[in-house]
Write an enzyme that holds these catalytic residues in place. Structure first.
Site, PDB file in Angstrom:
ATOM      1  N   GLU A 174      17.565 -18.223 -60.243  1.00  0.00           N
ATOM      2  CA  GLU A 174      16.622 -18.207 -59.149  1.00  0.00           C
ATOM      3  C   GLU A 174      15.741 -17.151 -58.829  1.00  0.00           C
ATOM      4  O   GLU A 174      14.378 -17.263 -59.739  1.00  0.00           O
ATOM      5  CB  GLU A 174      16.417 -18.792 -57.986  1.00  0.00           C
ATOM      6  N   GLN A 323      25.341 -28.513 -48.567  1.00  0.00           N
ATOM      7  CA  GLN A 323      25.666 -30.488 -48.801  1.00  0.00           C
ATOM      8  C   GLN A 323      26.988 -30.101 -47.612  1.00  0.00           C
ATOM      9  O   GLN A 323      26.650 -31.245 -46.787  1.00  0.00           O
ATOM     10  CB  GLN A 323      25.518 -30.574 -49.339  1.00  0.00           C
TER      11      GLN A 323
END
Lengths: 435, 435
Positions: A174, A323
């Protein structure tokens, strides 16, 4: 410490990251006295740190005041402190602001950057686990560009314009995509006296593909996206040393650079004081059972990155991402309530919602179950999910406005050197060296 | 320096504040080579700094990248540098990045905080002329609150919760109002274990009314607004010393406080090298004629806070605020064009658009010509005007979103201690001591 002991059981949570927040938010309305401790007074939404580094977002829109969480309960207390050690025998933790007693202790201290013992890298690299670190990287990138403009020596200019990212996990991918977009869209306009071709972004990865935790298809796609943006990818390449100017690797590759961002690994950030058997030494993480109880303790739990819960599917613990942390936090809230009621604990089951990474404008990859897709739709999903998980309506609103603005205008409006890093390196290294 | 000399006349502008920006934007499309120099790579919208200090706005939304201005012209160059001195004989300025030659020099270096020689205040006070300084004040306010929560000694807690603002000009009034609103709206929710009544905001003013530059009616109204918010106003009160803990004044008043913000005066921030006759020593500002030419020089101009243009209406120069700076900048652009064409220069005429200050939610005062009004409508006008003058669509959009959000929710979402000030005081003082 001023926190009155009541007849309610006291749960002390160390760390307001994804795991700690996931737990705390579910306990707010329960009959429990909760003390949330964090060295910062805010929660950091780490998945978007790279956008702060690359001038796409303000720091304030990916951080959320922890007191805005705890204010919703009269039994919940926040303390802005650093935890020094745990005294399990006396059920006390020692902190920078004194001792805090607990009935139940939850360790959610997360992870820190792992240099695998490479001192030259640790001394000279940048890394990005906190907001101040992301701001330091932003300043450094922009300062290098300003310096390059006035540098007449082509070799020195090239070093200023070489950006080296080590580790092609989501952070490396990213960041390199975002820096490449800065070069492609902003530099030609903002720095007409620079030649964008002199600016190079190198992504180094020790394994044989980018995004190793994702599917091979996603790796391929991400690699193609990165190459389309002009990122130079070096696979099977491991950094051997970096003295602040020159990178050497296990291959022929050497690179002159003023900027090396290290995102090649993380390790746990445990607290002192527990028995040796609680810690998996190599990983620096606590071994926990299916109820997140730390090995050898009944009333001490670990959740998120700091916990290793060995299961059949995940023999070395769950992936160190948001998560599992959120889910373990929420699950532990239920189990604590079971304890208070004298009920049986229930084991944690990880529900894998999939994984994703974004490379740039209209370019992302998503793995959900066995299916995998990339491109505009994946990028759209990525944005939606990140907005969804951002905490706070204002943060969502401001982030959304910035994204729409940046998308329409091919812009990154936050390219401000608020606190110069280079001239101020020693002063700001305090931030840099933390976690 | 890499800036090619062409046949175009070269205008060098020192400072990208209101004056420098006002000038630069009007010269972008002209046949002139322009070099804009600033120590920061961004323009600061100073009128909203107090909202950054009090957690209402992100720093990024009141700053604007200067390269976004200069990118709109191929003859305009930005240089991120500190100017050290002027060599008028050789038409050169010396800077941190080397020498820069000029044909026309425009000094727009603005003003800095004036301590009137009071060393104890200068060493221990906070002040607010730059974005990092505003962020330091934000951190300090929030750190004091965190510390007060765990402080058992009532005297020490009171000192942490005493906020002393010196100087009741717009900055002092706006800051004290905003801190009072923090106390009234945020503290009771965020800090349930603090007693808001222990938190006091003291505003000290040497003259006999708040907002001395405005009309008496506005002063009265502003004072009433401040008192409604619970600010303790001390008129005819001058600070004698502040050792970091205790404030003494010319009256009986002494105050124990950890936070004193000094906004009692400004003085010019001139550059070394010009003849003594150019400078008005007491004010530290350059004396200019009606064309903004510095006394004794034909091709050196000064605009904005650093310039004193004596007129019948303003015998000591125009007020040191944004409007005269913007207007002088724009006017000088026209005059420079006249010079290039060999035309006669035209004298500057200040058009006073009025003045305004905001105290808080629905509370502001406005003077326009002889008319004066206060309250909701004035507050609305204040917001509209500030949004209008903010530079950049994104900044307006994000600021607008924040204001609407904060207004509806009685909130200040940016209450984040991104870089702690207290524990890091020495490191961050570098920012603090600049200008």
């Amino acid at each position: 410490m001023n926190i009155p002991r009541t007849e309610l059981p006291r749960v002390v949570i160390i760390g307001g990251g994804f795991a700690g927040m996931g737990l705390a938010r579910k306990l707010l309305q329960e009959d429990v006295q909760m003390v949330l401790i964090d060295r910062n007074n805010y929660h950091t939404f780490q998945p978007l740190l790279y956008q702060v580094s690359t001038a796409g977002l303000e720091p304030d829109s990916i951080a959320y005041p922890l007191r805005k969480i705890t204010r919703n309960s009269k039994n919940c207390f926040f303390r802005n402190a650093e935890v020094e050690s745990i005294d399990a025998d006396n059920q006390i933790i020692h902190t920078s602001i004194g001792e805090i007693v607990y009935d139940y202790l939850v360790i959610a201290t997360g992870s820190k950057t792992n240099f695998f013992g490479n001192k030259s890298v640790e001394s000279n690299a940048m890394w990005m686990k906190t907001v101040p670190q992301a701001l330091n990287i932003r300043s450094l990138i922009l300062e290098n560009l300003e310096q390059a403009v006035i540098e007449n020596d082509p070799e020195k200019r090239k070093a200023l314009l070489n950006f080296v990212l080590v580790g092609a996990g989501p952070t490396g991918v990213e960041l390199s995509g975002a820096i490449a977009e800065l070069r492609n869209n902003i530099v030609p306009k903002d720095y007409p006296d620079l030649n964008p071709a002199e600016m190079n972004i190198h992504l180094l990865e020790g394994l044989d593909r980018v995004l190793p935790p994702m599917s091979e298809k996603s790796s391929e796609k991400a690699q193609k996206f990165l190459e389309d943006l002009g990122v130079k990818i070096h696979l099977n390449t491991m950094v051997q040393s970096y003295d602040g100017h020159l990178v050497t690797t296990n291959t022929d590759l050497t690179l002159k650079t003023e900027t090396l961002v290290w995102s090649a690994g993380v390790t746990g950030a445990p607290v002192k004081g527990l028995n040796a058997s609680a810690l998996i030494e190599k990983a620096n993480r606590y071994e926990v059972n299916a109820f997140n109880q730390v090995n050898g303790y009944e009333n001490i739990f670990a959740i998120g990155d700091i916990a290793v819960m060995k299961t059949e599917e995940y023999p070395r613990g769950h992936p160190m991402v948001a998560q599992p942390a959120i889910q373990q936090g929420r699950h532990l809230a239920k189990n604590l309530k079971r304890i208070f009621k004298g009920e049986q604990l229930e084991p944690f089951n990880y529900f894998d919602k999939g994984s994703m990474a974004t490379v740039g404008r209209n370019k992302a990859v998503v793995d959900i179950g066995k299916s995998t897709f990339g491109g505009f739709f994946a990028w759209f999903i990525w944005m939606f999910v990140h907005l969804w998980f951002l905490i706070g309506f204002r943060n969502r609103l401001v982030t959304f406005c910035n994204w729409v603005y940046n998308y329409i205008n091919f812009d990154r409006a936050a390219r401000l050197i608020i606190r110069p890093f280079k001239s101020n390196r020693e002063n700001l290294e305090a931030d840099q060296k933390k976690i």
